[in-house]
Design an enzyme around this catalytic site. Structure first.
Site, short mmCIF file in Angstrom:
data_model
loop_
_atom_site.label_atom_id
_atom_site.label_comp_id
_atom_site.label_asym_id
_atom_site.label_seq_id
_atom_site.Cartn_x
_atom_site.Cartn_y
_atom_site.Cartn_z
CG ASN A 193 -29.12 -56.32 -107.78
OD1 ASN A 193 -29.01 -55.35 -107.05
ND2 ASN A 193 -29.81 -56.28 -108.91
N GLY A 269 -34.25 -50.82 -104.68
CA GLY A 269 -34.74 -52.12 -104.22
C GLY A 269 -36.06 -52.44 -104.89
CB SER A 270 -38.62 -54.89 -103.99
OG SER A 270 -38.81 -54.52 -102.66
CB VAL A 273 -39.14 -52.12 -99.92
CG1 VAL A 273 -38.38 -51.27 -98.92
CG2 VAL A 273 -39.31 -53.54 -99.38
N GLY A 274 -40.07 -49.79 -101.91
CA GLY A 274 -39.90 -48.41 -102.38
C GLY A 274 -41.18 -47.59 -102.22
CD GLU A 291 -33.24 -45.08 -110.03
OE1 GLU A 291 -33.70 -45.84 -110.91
OE2 GLU A 291 -33.11 -43.86 -110.21
CB CYS A 325 -33.02 -53.58 -111.50
SG CYS A 325 -31.54 -52.67 -111.87
CD GLU A 505 -29.46 -44.22 -108.03
OE1 GLU A 505 -29.38 -45.42 -108.33
OE2 GLU A 505 -29.35 -43.79 -106.87
P1 NAP Z 1 -35.54 -55.08 -101.22
O1 NAP Z 1 -36.02 -56.27 -100.52
O2 NAP Z 1 -36.53 -54.03 -101.55
O3 NAP Z 1 -34.38 -54.48 -100.33
C1 NAP Z 1 -33.62 -53.36 -100.71
C2 NAP Z 1 -33.04 -52.73 -99.45
O4 NAP Z 1 -34.09 -52.21 -98.64
C3 NAP Z 1 -32.29 -53.71 -98.56
O5 NAP Z 1 -31.21 -53.05 -97.94
C4 NAP Z 1 -33.36 -54.05 -97.54
O6 NAP Z 1 -32.83 -54.57 -96.34
C5 NAP Z 1 -34.01 -52.72 -97.33
N1 NAP Z 1 -35.35 -52.76 -96.77
C6 NAP Z 1 -36.24 -53.79 -96.79
N2 NAP Z 1 -37.38 -53.43 -96.16
C7 NAP Z 1 -37.22 -52.14 -95.73
C8 NAP Z 1 -38.03 -51.21 -95.04
N3 NAP Z 1 -39.26 -51.53 -94.64
N4 NAP Z 1 -37.54 -49.99 -94.78
C9 NAP Z 1 -36.30 -49.63 -95.19
N5 NAP Z 1 -35.48 -50.48 -95.85
C10 NAP Z 1 -35.93 -51.71 -96.13
O7 NAP Z 1 -34.84 -55.47 -102.60
P2 NAP Z 1 -33.73 -56.61 -102.82
O8 NAP Z 1 -34.42 -57.91 -102.81
O9 NAP Z 1 -32.57 -56.39 -101.94
O10 NAP Z 1 -33.26 -56.26 -104.31
C11 NAP Z 1 -33.93 -56.68 -105.42
C12 NAP Z 1 -34.85 -55.60 -105.97
O11 NAP Z 1 -34.10 -54.42 -106.22
C13 NAP Z 1 -35.46 -55.96 -107.30
O12 NAP Z 1 -36.80 -55.55 -107.32
C14 NAP Z 1 -34.64 -55.15 -108.30
O13 NAP Z 1 -35.30 -54.88 -109.50
C15 NAP Z 1 -34.37 -53.93 -107.52
N6 NAP Z 1 -33.22 -53.21 -108.07
C16 NAP Z 1 -33.45 -52.05 -108.74
C17 NAP Z 1 -32.39 -51.35 -109.29
C18 NAP Z 1 -32.65 -50.06 -110.03
O14 NAP Z 1 -31.72 -49.27 -110.16
N7 NAP Z 1 -33.85 -49.81 -110.52
C19 NAP Z 1 -31.08 -51.83 -109.15
C20 NAP Z 1 -30.88 -53.02 -108.44
C21 NAP Z 1 -31.97 -53.69 -107.90
P3 NAP Z 1 -32.62 -56.18 -96.22
O15 NAP Z 1 -31.54 -56.55 -97.14
O16 NAP Z 1 -32.24 -56.39 -94.83
O17 NAP Z 1 -33.95 -56.79 -96.56
#
Ligand code: NAP
Ligand code: MG
Length: 537
Positions: A193, A269-270, A273-274, A291, A325, A505
């Site tokens: 995003n 990320g989510s 996963v985090g 994050e 997010c 961050e």
């Molecule tokens: P995501 O599904 O958790 O993916 C984030 C990253 O992790 C992607 O590069 C993803 O690869 C990778 N990933 C997925 N599974 C993994 C694993 N088992 N091991 C290592 N890496 C893995 O999140 P998203 O859907 O891309 O983003 C949306 C989420 O991010 C929302 O929950 C949002 O709130 C959060 N977010 C938080 C912030 C903050 O600063 N707090 C900022 C922006 C977004 P793939 O793309 O290949 O799945």
């Protein structure tokens, strides 16, 4: 300084290309097609970036990058890396670390500043490519690039600080001081995003501190990642200090964070996963910055400037199509203004123009992909089943010009009560849950009653209430009289509770995460001096 950058999309079958391309070549530039890829003619094929070279993956599978506003537009094919590719990148980064760490920090800062200049020069081009691959409107993708530029310039100045403390020793003729050293090789895993801003928050501090990085960007936004790395190398970052591995989370991200060659992990990320990454990092005793998700609320009190609050929620809830997010996904309206505010909000949200982010008239771009749109639509159904009233949106658009993309209209659910799923779970789309609250007390209580704690906002003219809100809202960020979105690059960014694991961050905080302090005592008294003992005899 010129780089040894090799073109990611040069047409040669099967080799790990070592031929140079001229400096005008861009990742994915038209006409540069790898002829052994499964892509259609004319679709650029990209490669991993390892040690300054764009290299093919071990066993060849690829994935497509598509435009969410026009799904039949394939922007590029990218390698689906696996553990073997990740290990090549990590090995390269280990070598890169040994050279890059020896560049003086002010010089590293100069190089990163140059990358900020290059981003500035290419801002519009990068924004356009970003809009094409992930959908948000051009004004916002320009903002995304600008945030990376701001972060680059901040990093540049940090090269002349990287402070640690020198303090008096408790013993005579003895010095006591600490200084910062890099941690080693950092794994960077990022979401789609904010394809440039979020990675820049991690990669700039990591590099400035003298670490090497291996980056696994989101599979949805690989092209922006290729361009950013190209710029870092062009600016003069050592080729082996920046390594880029494309692919899926489970196939490439997971082996990366688990690799024994990785010393420190930065993930956005989510929450699901985090949590997994955090658990694995814990077993390996690696530093990890997480994050994660949010369920951010805007509280509007009866005494607020309602015009300001309306503008704020429109931007906070429907900007980036709600895919931030920090997006406003709950609106808490105090009793006295609830009905009138909601009616006006409905009217204005209905007028927001949905469309391709490349069209300057568009205000709300598409959802990232079909799966996510399905999930958002599912949440609207859940909200209605739970008793919420659908006041706006909630239906897949049927306009012909929107038929080719994953569009979803601004949606308002009213009559939402605390505890409903749509009030508790991150939806990550343009769906706003409106909750009626009696007073400030109830507002704060409802705001706080979620598993997340990223951003929050309160609209009031009462300065005492504003300060009380600042102190009592359980969130990493509270905005007063502005929406839940709008972080600036030089302030701490992050959340409490399940939004993360306590790191921040932005600003100075990541420099402490990507460095380790070493403490040095220099005793020039010529005799054995015993701390705590000699001083108390
Ligand atoms: P995501 O599904 O958790 O993916 C984030 C990253 O992790 C992607 O590069 C993803 O690869 C990778 N990933 C997925 N599974 C993994 C694993 N088992 N091991 C290592 N890496 C893995 O999140 P998203 O859907 O891309 O983003 C949306 C989420 O991010 C929302 O929950 C949002 O709130 C959060 N977010 C938080 C912030 C903050 O600063 N707090 C900022 C922006 C977004 P793939 O793309 O290949 O799945
Ligand atoms: Mg895409």
């Amino acid at each position: 300084m010129t780089t040894s950058l090799q073109g990611p999309a040069v047409a040669h079958s099967g080799d790990s290309d070592t031929r140079g391309i001229d400096s005008q070549s861009r990742p994915g530039a038209e006409g540069q097609v790898r002829d052994n890829g499964p892509s259609r003619a004319g679709v650029p094929a990209f490669r991993n970036l390892i040690g300054g070279r764009w290299v093919d993956v071990a066993d060849g599978p690829t994935f497509e990058n598509r435009n969410p506003a026009r799904w039949d537009e394939v922007l590029g094919v990218f390698p689906r890396s696996t553990a073997a590719d990740v290990e090549l990148a990590v090995a390269s980064a280990r070598r890169g670390f040994e050279s890059w760490r020896n560049v003086p920090a002010p010089k590293r800062g100069e190089i990163l500043r140059r990358s900020g200049d290059l981003l500035t020069a290419r801002k519009d081009e990068i924004a356009e490519r970003m809009t094409r691959e992930m959908g948000k409107v051009l004004a916002e993708t320009r903002g995304d690039v600008q945030e990376a530029i701001d972060t680059a310039y901040y990093a540049a100045t940090e090269g002349r600080r990287l402070f640690s403390n020198t303090v008096p020793s408790e013993l005579p003729r003895k010095w006591a001081m600490a200084f910062r050293r890099p941690v080693g090789v950092a794994a960077i895993v990022t979401p789609w995003n904010f394809p440039l801003a979020v990675p820049s928050w991690k990669i700039y501090p990591a590099l400035l501190c003298g670490n090497a990085v291996v980056w696994k960007p989101a599979e949805e936004t690989p092209e922006t990642a290729a361009v950013f790395c190209e710029i870092l190398l062009e600016a003069g970052v050592h080729p082996e200090a920046v390594n880029l591995v494309f692919g899926y989370g489970e196939e490439a991200g997971q082996p990366l964070v688990e690799s024994p060659g990785i010393d420190v992990i930065s993930f956005t990320g989510s929450t699901g996963v985090g949590r997994e990454i955090g658990a694995r990092a814990g077993r390996q005793l690696k530093g990890v910055s997480l994050e994660l998700g949010g369920k951010n609320g805007q509280l509007v009190l009866d005494d607020a400037d309602l015009e300001l609050a309306l503008e704020g929620v429109l931007w906070g809830a429907f900007g980036t199509t709600g895919q931030r997010c920090t997006a406003t996904s709950r609106l808490l309206l105090q009793d006295g203004i609830h009905d009138g505010f909601l009616a006006e909000l409905e009217r204005r949200a209905a007028a927001l123009r949905l469309g391709d982010g490349l069209d300057p008239r568009s205000q709300v771009g598409p959802i990232i992909n079909e799966k996510q749109r399905h999930s958002i639509h599912g949440y609207v159904a859940v909200g209605r089943e739970e008793g919420a009233e659908l006041r706006l949106g909630g239906e897949l658009p049927d306009a012909p010009d929107l038929a080719g993309g994953w569009f979803y209209p601004p949606t308002i659910l009213a009559g939402v009560r605390p505890g409903m799923r749509v009030e508790q779970e991150e939806i990550f789309g343009p769906v706003l849950s409106v909750i009626r609250v009696r007073d400030f007390e109830e507002g704060v209580q409802v705001l706080n009653d979620t598993q997340y704690g990223l951003s929050s906002s309160v609209y009031t003219r009462d300065v005492a209430r504003a300060f009380e809100a600042m102190e009592r809202i359980e969130a990493g960020i509270t905005y007063v009289n502005s929406p839940t979105i709008g972080a600036e690059a030089h302030l701490p960014f992050g959340g409490v509770k399940n939004t993360g694991n306590g790191h921040r961050e932005g600003g100075w905080a990541p420099y402490t995460f990507f460095s380790e302090e070493k403490t040095v005592y220099v005793d020039y008294s010529g005799r054995l001096q015993k701390a705590q003992i000699d001083t108390h005899e």
